[in-house]
Design an enzyme around this catalytic site. Structure first.
Site: not given
Length: 510
Positions: A219, A288, A290, A312, A471
């Site tokens: 990640h 992104e 998940h 983000d 973040d």
């Protein structure tokens, strides 16, 4: 004093959905399902104050029925489901906040769901419905009958920091340690850590080991995209050319920097990419995946996927304005006997993911402006859940240079165990035992708090109150504070971090 308030909408569509899905998991005897929202309220409220809280916050008098200080009479078999103690419970927290806004005495709240299952149901049927449709053991507890309320205790940290001896561990021991702690590091990586601390003449602390694991995770460091690529090309005349590349991500960055387009404001160095929109505004964009979290807990995985990319965009000083997604699932009509052990049915994953994406965006007031869905057998074991967010910011309004003497301020929700190992989990393979090992890696979304962050950070940006921002994502403070303090160094006092519940160890907070 703790009081229970049950709120039921007789025509709640969630009940009809349970009945429809029951047939899909092989339970044909369920004819009706009533869904009740349960609220356990602890506080010194009078009967009049409870009635006011119920009327003004909890119920819609047109469609809801409420039972105050009692339990709704059972109809059929009753199953109650609640979040695990201490897990993020946004509904409970918002009810606590609403009571304060009404000027009522301070209260604590725990919420649950109750299902009245009506029909010709065996014990096996009820167990199947609970396991397959009503509860997710990753983050919830359930029982047939009434579930007692469990309130989290006062939140304070465990100050213990443990050493993790590595020097005498064999290769097998290193791999076992990596698996047991959900570090998801391979043997080469574990050997590198072992050698480093052997050179230091001491073992790593648990916080140091966990920090390295999240930093080296798929990640955070994108190992797949950085992997060396050996490319063999055979031309039409039979000439073979072998070339070597240091990875897709470095190649993309190299090409982007070589092109140096005038409209590119920022890429590869921040929470989201930034491009020019017009003479006065820039656009920030982040997408992104998940995947793993959505495979374990579809609603929560997709829910926090949206929350992450929105965060983000906030992390580059932009105001989020829209969401997007690309979703890939296994066939919705996959027969149950073809489903691998420990894997949720694609239909349940799909429904949970779609609901999770819509729920988070709706609560933030962000539309999902485009997207696509693909079904393929290759996604049965692990879906592909791409979440994206778009934001806008005034040109030149994103500061990126922390200064000596700056204070780091953490804004947002309290810290708990949900989401821990979210980064390292991305590097792990998945099998039937995954939930048992990494259930806590699925974070629980809190869009109401994030909505407040959007407003606060926009005002702070315009008032130029900060020199840098990032973040706090899957790697926690170890990632976000590490990024901001990379060149200057930072002193951090974990004892002042707001916690959800007691007993968190320093490495868990960090």
């Amino acid at each position: 004093m703790t009081v229970r308030i049950d709120v039921t909408a007789p025509d709640d569509p969630r009940g009809a959905s349970v009945v429809a899905n029951a047939r899909l998991v092989g339970v044909d005897g369920l004819t009706t399902c009533r869904v009740t929202r349960v609220h356990h309220i602890d506080g010194a409220l009078s009967a009049e104050e409870l009635d006011r809280l119920c009327r003004e916050v909890l119920i819609d008098p047109v469609v809801d029925e409420a039972v105050i200080d009692g339990v709704t009479p059972a109809q059929g078999r009753v199953v109650e489901v609640a979040l695990m103690p201490g897990a993020t419970d946004p509904d409970a927290r918002e009810l606590e906040r609403a009571a304060a806004n009404l000027g009522l005495p301070e209260i604590r709240v725990v919420t649950a769901r109750r299902y009245d299952l009506i029909g010709d149901l065996s014990d096996t049927d009820v167990a199947t419905l609970t396991r397959r449709l009503l509860a997710n053991d990753t983050i919830e507890i359930s029982t047939e009958g009434e579930l007692p309320a469990e309130f989290a205790g006062a939140a304070s940290a465990d100050v213990r920091v443990d050493d993790v001896p590595l020097a005498e561990l064999s290769d097998d021991d290193l791999l076992r340690l990596s698996k047991d702690r959900v570090l998801s590091l391979d043997l080469t990586e574990m050997q590198a850590i072992q050698a480093h601390f052997a050179g230091e003449g001491r073992p790593p602390t648990d916080a140091e080991l966990e920090t390295l694991a999240q930093t080296w995770s798929e990640h955070c460091v994108h190992k797949t995209f950085r992997a060396r690529i050996n490319l063999t090309h055979t031309s039409s005349d039979g000439e073979v050319t072998v070339s070597f590349h240091d990875g897709l991500l470095p190649a993309l960055r190299e090409v982007t920097e070589a092109l140096d387009p005038p409209w590119l404001r920022s890429a590869f160095v921040d929470d989201a990419g930034i491009v020019a929109f017009d003479d006065h505004h820039d656009v920030a964009f982040k997408v992104e995946t998940h995947n793993h979290p959505s495979a374990l807990e579809p609603f929560g995985g997709a829910n926090t996927g949206v929350g992450g990319v929105v965060r983000d965009v906030i992390g580059v000083s932009a105001r989020p304005i829209a969401c997007t997604d690309v979703l890939c699932f296994g066939p919705a009509d996959l027969p149950d006997d073809e489903l691998p052990t420990g894997v949720l049915h694609p239909r349940r994953i799909r429904d949970g993911v779609v609901a999770g994406i819509g729920d988070y965006g709706n609560k933030l007031g962000l539309p999902t402006v485009n997207g696509s869905v693909l079904y393929d057998p290759g996604y049965v074991g692990n879906p592909l859940v791409y979440c994206g967010a778009l934001g806008i910011l005034p040109h030149g309004s994103h500061p990126t240079e922390p200064q000596v003497g700056d204070r780091i301020i953490s804004l947002g929700g309290r810290v708990g165990r949900d989401g821990i190992h979210g980064a390292t989990f991305s590097s792990a393979g998945m099998d039937a035992s995954t939930v048992d090992h990494v259930g806590s890696a699925v974070q629980i979304g809190d869009p109401i708090t994030e909505k407040g962050l959007i407003e606060v950070i926009e005002r702070a940006r315009d008032a130029r109150l900060y020199n840098a921002i990032t973040d706090c994502g899957a790697g926690g403070f170890s990632s976000s504070v590490g990024e901001m303090g990379e060149d200057l160094g930072v002193e951090v006092d974990l004892s002042v971090v707001p916690l959800k519940y007691p007993g968190l160890q320093p490495w868990e907070i960090w």
